[in-house]
Scaffold this motif. Structure first.
Motif, PDB file in Angstrom:
ATOM      1  N   ARG A  80       7.166  -0.396  20.137  1.00 30.05           N
ATOM      2  CA  ARG A  80       5.887  -0.533  21.415  1.00 30.05           C
ATOM      3  C   ARG A  80       5.762  -2.166  21.353  1.00 30.05           C
ATOM      4  O   ARG A  80       5.605  -2.752  20.574  1.00 30.05           O
ATOM      5  CB  ARG A  80       4.658   0.156  20.727  1.00 30.05           C
ATOM      6  CG  ARG A  80       3.610   0.194  21.905  1.00 30.05           C
ATOM      7  CD  ARG A  80       2.651   1.176  21.336  1.00 30.05           C
ATOM      8  NE  ARG A  80       1.541   0.832  22.325  1.00 30.05           N
ATOM      9  CZ  ARG A  80       1.228   1.899  23.349  1.00 30.05           C
ATOM     10  NH1 ARG A  80       2.036   3.012  23.463  1.00 30.05           N
ATOM     11  NH2 ARG A  80       0.230   1.789  24.082  1.00 30.05           N
ATOM     12  N   LEU A  81       5.649  -2.325  22.809  1.00 30.97           N
ATOM     13  CA  LEU A  81       5.293  -3.756  23.172  1.00 30.97           C
ATOM     14  C   LEU A  81       3.997  -3.673  24.163  1.00 30.97           C
ATOM     15  O   LEU A  81       4.068  -2.695  24.794  1.00 30.97           O
ATOM     16  CB  LEU A  81       6.468  -4.269  23.769  1.00 30.97           C
ATOM     17  CG  LEU A  81       6.312  -5.631  24.904  1.00 30.97           C
ATOM     18  CD1 LEU A  81       5.830  -6.824  23.980  1.00 30.97           C
ATOM     19  CD2 LEU A  81       7.615  -5.814  25.697  1.00 30.97           C
ATOM     20  N   GLU A  82       3.052  -4.613  23.885  1.00 33.06           N
ATOM     21  CA  GLU A  82       1.956  -4.621  24.541  1.00 33.06           C
ATOM     22  C   GLU A  82       1.438  -5.938  25.001  1.00 33.06           C
ATOM     23  O   GLU A  82       1.666  -6.782  24.034  1.00 33.06           O
ATOM     24  CB  GLU A  82       0.710  -3.833  23.934  1.00 33.06           C
ATOM     25  CG  GLU A  82       0.908  -2.587  23.238  1.00 33.06           C
ATOM     26  CD  GLU A  82      -0.299  -2.051  22.424  1.00 33.06           C
ATOM     27  OE1 GLU A  82      -1.370  -3.112  22.132  1.00 33.06           O
ATOM     28  OE2 GLU A  82      -0.436  -0.815  21.995  1.00 33.06           O
ATOM     29  N   VAL A  83       0.979  -6.104  26.093  1.00 38.97           N
ATOM     30  CA  VAL A  83       0.249  -7.287  26.519  1.00 38.97           C
ATOM     31  C   VAL A  83      -0.924  -7.226  26.929  1.00 38.97           C
ATOM     32  O   VAL A  83      -0.944  -6.154  28.212  1.00 38.97           O
ATOM     33  CB  VAL A  83       1.496  -7.954  27.680  1.00 38.97           C
ATOM     34  CG1 VAL A  83       0.689  -9.567  28.197  1.00 38.97           C
ATOM     35  CG2 VAL A  83       2.662  -8.371  26.954  1.00 38.97           C
ATOM     36  N   CYS A 129       5.015  -0.808  26.766  1.00 43.76           N
ATOM     37  CA  CYS A 129       5.885  -0.143  26.996  1.00 43.76           C
ATOM     38  C   CYS A 129       6.543   0.175  25.548  1.00 43.76           C
ATOM     39  O   CYS A 129       6.370  -0.310  24.693  1.00 43.76           O
ATOM     40  CB  CYS A 129       7.125  -0.860  27.824  1.00 43.76           C
ATOM     41  SG  CYS A 129       7.606  -2.369  27.277  1.00 43.76           S
ATOM     42  N   GLU A 130       7.481   1.372  25.554  1.00 39.67           N
ATOM     43  CA  GLU A 130       7.939   1.766  24.432  1.00 39.67           C
ATOM     44  C   GLU A 130       9.471   1.930  24.327  1.00 39.67           C
ATOM     45  O   GLU A 130       9.926   2.387  25.698  1.00 39.67           O
ATOM     46  CB  GLU A 130       7.410   3.004  23.983  1.00 39.67           C
ATOM     47  CG  GLU A 130       6.058   3.118  23.372  1.00 39.67           C
ATOM     48  CD  GLU A 130       5.364   4.173  23.126  1.00 39.67           C
ATOM     49  OE1 GLU A 130       4.227   4.261  22.540  1.00 39.67           O
ATOM     50  OE2 GLU A 130       5.887   5.528  23.334  1.00 39.67           O
ATOM     51  N   LEU A 131      10.183   1.664  23.374  1.00 37.51           N
ATOM     52  CA  LEU A 131      11.756   1.882  23.482  1.00 37.51           C
ATOM     53  C   LEU A 131      12.032   2.851  22.005  1.00 37.51           C
ATOM     54  O   LEU A 131      11.412   2.421  21.151  1.00 37.51           O
ATOM     55  CB  LEU A 131      12.542   0.411  23.093  1.00 37.51           C
ATOM     56  CG  LEU A 131      12.296  -0.462  24.309  1.00 37.51           C
ATOM     57  CD1 LEU A 131      12.872  -1.681  23.939  1.00 37.51           C
ATOM     58  CD2 LEU A 131      13.057   0.044  25.614  1.00 37.51           C
ATOM     59  N   ASP A 132      12.707   3.721  22.296  1.00 38.93           N
ATOM     60  CA  ASP A 132      13.111   4.657  21.350  1.00 38.93           C
ATOM     61  C   ASP A 132      14.404   4.011  20.722  1.00 38.93           C
ATOM     62  O   ASP A 132      15.277   3.941  21.350  1.00 38.93           O
ATOM     63  CB  ASP A 132      13.588   6.311  21.910  1.00 38.93           C
ATOM     64  CG  ASP A 132      12.194   6.855  22.331  1.00 38.93           C
ATOM     65  OD1 ASP A 132      11.277   6.590  22.066  1.00 38.93           O
ATOM     66  OD2 ASP A 132      12.455   7.598  23.480  1.00 38.93           O
ATOM     67  N   ARG A 133      14.325   3.958  19.378  1.00 45.74           N
ATOM     68  CA  ARG A 133      15.358   3.562  18.619  1.00 45.74           C
ATOM     69  C   ARG A 133      16.129   4.957  18.152  1.00 45.74           C
ATOM     70  O   ARG A 133      15.855   5.436  16.988  1.00 45.74           O
ATOM     71  CB  ARG A 133      14.936   2.639  17.517  1.00 45.74           C
ATOM     72  CG  ARG A 133      16.261   1.989  16.683  1.00 45.74           C
ATOM     73  CD  ARG A 133      15.559   1.245  15.591  1.00 45.74           C
ATOM     74  NE  ARG A 133      16.847   0.554  15.212  1.00 45.74           N
ATOM     75  CZ  ARG A 133      16.688   0.152  13.882  1.00 45.74           C
ATOM     76  NH1 ARG A 133      15.853   0.269  12.962  1.00 45.74           N
ATOM     77  NH2 ARG A 133      17.932  -0.551  13.534  1.00 45.74           N
ATOM     78  N   CYS A 134      17.466   5.098  18.738  1.00 45.80           N
ATOM     79  CA  CYS A 134      18.104   5.976  18.423  1.00 45.80           C
ATOM     80  C   CYS A 134      19.536   5.989  18.779  1.00 45.80           C
ATOM     81  O   CYS A 134      19.789   5.051  19.779  1.00 45.80           O
ATOM     82  CB  CYS A 134      17.738   7.418  19.010  1.00 45.80           C
ATOM     83  SG  CYS A 134      17.380   7.461  20.675  1.00 45.80           S
ATOM     84  N   ALA A 135      20.314   6.529  17.966  1.00 52.75           N
ATOM     85  CA  ALA A 135      21.994   6.276  18.423  1.00 52.75           C
ATOM     86  C   ALA A 135      22.306   6.725  19.665  1.00 52.75           C
ATOM     87  O   ALA A 135      23.121   6.195  20.515  1.00 52.75           O
ATOM     88  CB  ALA A 135      22.689   6.861  17.127  1.00 52.75           C
ATOM     89  N   GLY A 136      21.669   8.099  19.814  1.00 53.41           N
ATOM     90  CA  GLY A 136      22.195   8.574  21.325  1.00 53.41           C
ATOM     91  C   GLY A 136      21.189   8.325  22.529  1.00 53.41           C
ATOM     92  O   GLY A 136      21.114   9.127  23.380  1.00 53.41           O
TER      93      GLY A 136
END
Length: 161
Positions: A80-83, A129-136
């Protein structure tokens, strides 16, 4: 799962964008996210866009926060990234033509992040914003939404810069 939450104070100066990118890269190693992972480059681009928006469009100091999975976290962890800034102006995606040199930041965030949104915070706002860390990992972004997943913040560790 332990989550490392780190933050950086941002001055209203365009030079802060480069400093924010360098700072974010330096925090990835401890989270187990390799510099060569596509997630790392996407995260750095999102840092650049959101910090640029805060610096250019508000003229106010801001705070950049990253919530990173601890080393050895599950492959499905959320980054998760926030500003947060002191401007009460809502973020507004713009429609720009092919000749414009700016105005694409939120479109990039929408296209690259799995989720993003914003909320009023005191006299200012917080864009996240959020990024899901997953192989697929899907290349299609989820629609913009507000709020966050409460399970993403169990076992926090903090670092303030």
């Amino acid at each position: 799962m332990q989550v490392l939450q780190v933050q950086l104070e941002i001055r209203p100066d365009p030079a802060e964008v480069g400093r924010a990118r360098r700072w974010a890269r330096s925090r990835l190693a401890g989270s187990g996210i390799g510099a060569d992972e596509p997630l790392a480059e996407t995260l750095i681009l999102l840092v650049s866009e959101l910090v640029t928006n805060a610096v250019v469009h508000t003229g106010c100091p801001a705070v950049l926060r990253l919530s990173l999975p601890g080393a050895g976290a599950a492959a499905e962890a959320v980054v998760r990234l926030e500003v947060a800034d002191r401007s009460d102006r809502a973020p507004v995606p713009r429609c720009v033509d092919g000749e414009s040199t700016g105005g694409r930041g939120l479109a990039l965030v929408d296209g690259l992040a799995d989720r993003w949104g914003w909320s009023a915070e005191g006299a200012g706002k917080r864009i996240w914003c959020e990024l899901d860390r997953c192989a697929g990992r899907s290349t299609a972004a989820a629609p913009a939404c507000g709020g966050s997943s409460p399970t993403a913040y169990e076992g926090r560790a903090y670092e303030a810069v």
